[in-house]
Design an enzyme around this catalytic site. Structure first.
Site, PDB file in Angstrom:
ATOM      1  N   GLY A 104      -5.972   1.702  -8.670  1.00 56.07           N
ATOM      2  CA  GLY A 104      -6.909   0.762  -8.060  1.00 56.07           C
ATOM      3  C   GLY A 104      -8.310   1.335  -7.925  1.00 56.07           C
TER       4      GLY A 104
ATOM      5  N   GLY B 124      -6.063  12.194   3.925  1.00 55.79           N
ATOM      6  CA  GLY B 124      -7.438  11.921   3.533  1.00 55.79           C
ATOM      7  C   GLY B 124      -8.475  12.012   4.640  1.00 55.79           C
TER       8      GLY B 124
ATOM      9  N   ARG C 292       2.587   1.152 -11.115  1.00 55.83           N
ATOM     10  CA  ARG C 292       3.674   0.180 -11.314  1.00 55.83           C
ATOM     11  C   ARG C 292       3.386  -0.688 -12.536  1.00 55.83           C
ATOM     12  NH1 ARG C 292       7.077   0.123  -6.856  1.00 55.83           N
ATOM     13  NH2 ARG C 292       6.123   0.780  -4.894  1.00 55.83           N
ATOM     14  N   THR C 293       2.126  -1.143 -12.655  1.00 56.86           N
ATOM     15  CA  THR C 293       1.708  -1.925 -13.820  1.00 56.86           C
ATOM     16  C   THR C 293       1.063  -0.972 -14.812  1.00 56.86           C
ATOM     17  OG1 THR C 293       1.207  -3.717 -12.284  1.00 56.86           O
ATOM     18  CG2 THR C 293       0.448  -3.993 -14.542  1.00 56.86           C
ATOM     19  N   LEU C 294       1.760  -0.641 -15.867  1.00 53.89           N
ATOM     20  CA  LEU C 294       1.280   0.341 -16.839  1.00 53.89           C
ATOM     21  C   LEU C 294      -0.077  -0.055 -17.419  1.00 53.89           C
ATOM     22  CD1 LEU C 294       1.686   2.890 -18.540  1.00 53.89           C
ATOM     23  CD2 LEU C 294       3.040   1.522 -20.151  1.00 53.89           C
TER      24      LEU C 294
ATOM     25  N   LYS D 141     -17.484  -2.857  -1.308  1.00 52.90           N
ATOM     26  CA  LYS D 141     -17.983  -1.829  -2.226  1.00 52.90           C
ATOM     27  C   LYS D 141     -18.470  -2.401  -3.562  1.00 52.90           C
ATOM     28  CE  LYS D 141     -15.416   2.012  -0.186  1.00 52.90           C
ATOM     29  NZ  LYS D 141     -14.549   3.188  -0.431  1.00 52.90           N
TER      30      LYS D 141
ATOM     31  N   GLY E  46      -1.180   5.381  -8.637  1.00 52.82           N
ATOM     32  CA  GLY E  46      -2.006   4.206  -8.404  1.00 52.82           C
ATOM     33  C   GLY E  46      -3.175   4.139  -9.373  1.00 52.82           C
TER      34      GLY E  46
ATOM     35  N   ASN F  63     -20.304   3.105  -2.109  1.00 54.80           N
ATOM     36  CA  ASN F  63     -19.983   3.236  -0.680  1.00 54.80           C
ATOM     37  C   ASN F  63     -21.168   3.743   0.125  1.00 54.80           C
ATOM     38  OD1 ASN F  63     -20.050   5.971  -1.332  1.00 54.80           O
ATOM     39  ND2 ASN F  63     -18.327   6.473  -0.012  1.00 54.80           N
TER      40      ASN F  63
END
Length: 278
Positions: A129, A239, A152-154, A66, A127, A87
């Site tokens: 990402g 989804g 998880r990673t602020l 992508k 999430g 996409n």
């Protein structure tokens, strides 16, 4: 004359895009041929060049290309530029290639088909990402009361919130800071639930009447949707409808005809269930 379209990815054997677009073509009477092509990593551009040089009219693009498609497109739609990923590629009448991102609108349209109201709702996305980048602009257009991105990673959530701040207030959060908050709609934008993993979510996260949506899909409910059912979510969806919805948006971009998605979603769900029972 039959126009040629394809989906590029790696791996690609699992892709349902040829099946979906064959249904759309039969439904609308549009003369198209649609194939899938496994492209070696690092060779997206020459493969796309060859495809269009040989008369191809449009491409769907899946993992891991992508970003390659984003760089390849001569022109980008506003939503593709915001998502930072493409996409769908479409050959324009002047011979240039347009890049679009139909993932987000595919998800929003699926939620509308499900009868879910988005305006004025407290929305949480799990999430931060690439998939989440794609759904943010169409989601913010629906005017939710609030939108929180938990990761998880602020730092990654903070980057996304900052990058899309012009669309409205987006609150970044770590999972631990969700304690004591409640949401009307929770969207799982991580792929972790396919591997049986789940972020640490508070027991009281879901407001009364809450809806839960997983961008992933499968024959069985994902771990996230199992959690949602156990914690009282009134409505749950995976989804699959988003997959068909984004394909319908691609088809519309290519053919200026909007196919019906419900019959295709229904048939794909039936096939998934049959495979599960086999």
């Amino acid at each position: 004359m039959t126009d040629t379209y394809a989906v590029f990815g790696n791996p690609i054997n699992h892709s349902k895009s040829p099946y979906i677009h064959r249904h759309f073509a039969e439904q609308t009477g549009e003369p198209i041929a649609y194939t899938k092509q496994q492209v070696p990593e690092g060779e997206f551009e020459p493969a796309a060049e060859t495809f269009f040089a040989q008369g191809g009219k449009g491409l769907n693009v899946t993992v891991p290309f992508k970003l390659d498609a984003y760089r390849y497109a001569a022109r980008l739609t506003p939503r593709a530029r915001r998502a930072g990923a493409v996409n769908t590629l479409a050959l324009e009448p002047d011979g240039t290639v347009l890049g679009d991102n139909t993932d987000g609108i595919g998800m929003v349209n699926d939620m509308h088909n499900l009868g879910w109201e988005l305006a004025g709702k407290r929305v949480l996305i799990l999430g931060a990402g690439g998939a989440v980048r794609g759904i943010l602009p169409p989601l913010m257009e629906q005017k939710p009361a609030s939108l929180t991105i938990a990761n998880r990673t602020l730092h990654k959530a903070e980057q996304l919130a900052k990058g899309f701040a012009d669309l409205g207030a987006i609150t970044p959060a770590g999972f631990e800071s969700l304690e004591g908050q409640q949401f009307d709609l929770v969207i799982n934008g991580t792929s972790a639930s396919l591997g049986g993993d789940l972020p640490p979510l508070p027991e009281s996260l879901l407001a009364p009447g809450a809806c839960c949506y997983d961008l992933m899909y499968g024959a069985e409910p994902t771990v996230f949707l199992q959690w949602a059912e156990a914690h009282g979510a009134e409505k749950r969806a995976d989804g699959l409808g988003m997959l068909v919805g984004q394909a319908a948006e691609s088809f519309y971009l290519w053919r200026q005809i909007r196919p019906e998605v419900i019959p295709v979603i229904t048939e794909l769900r039936r096939k998934l269930s049959a495979k599960k029972g086999a």
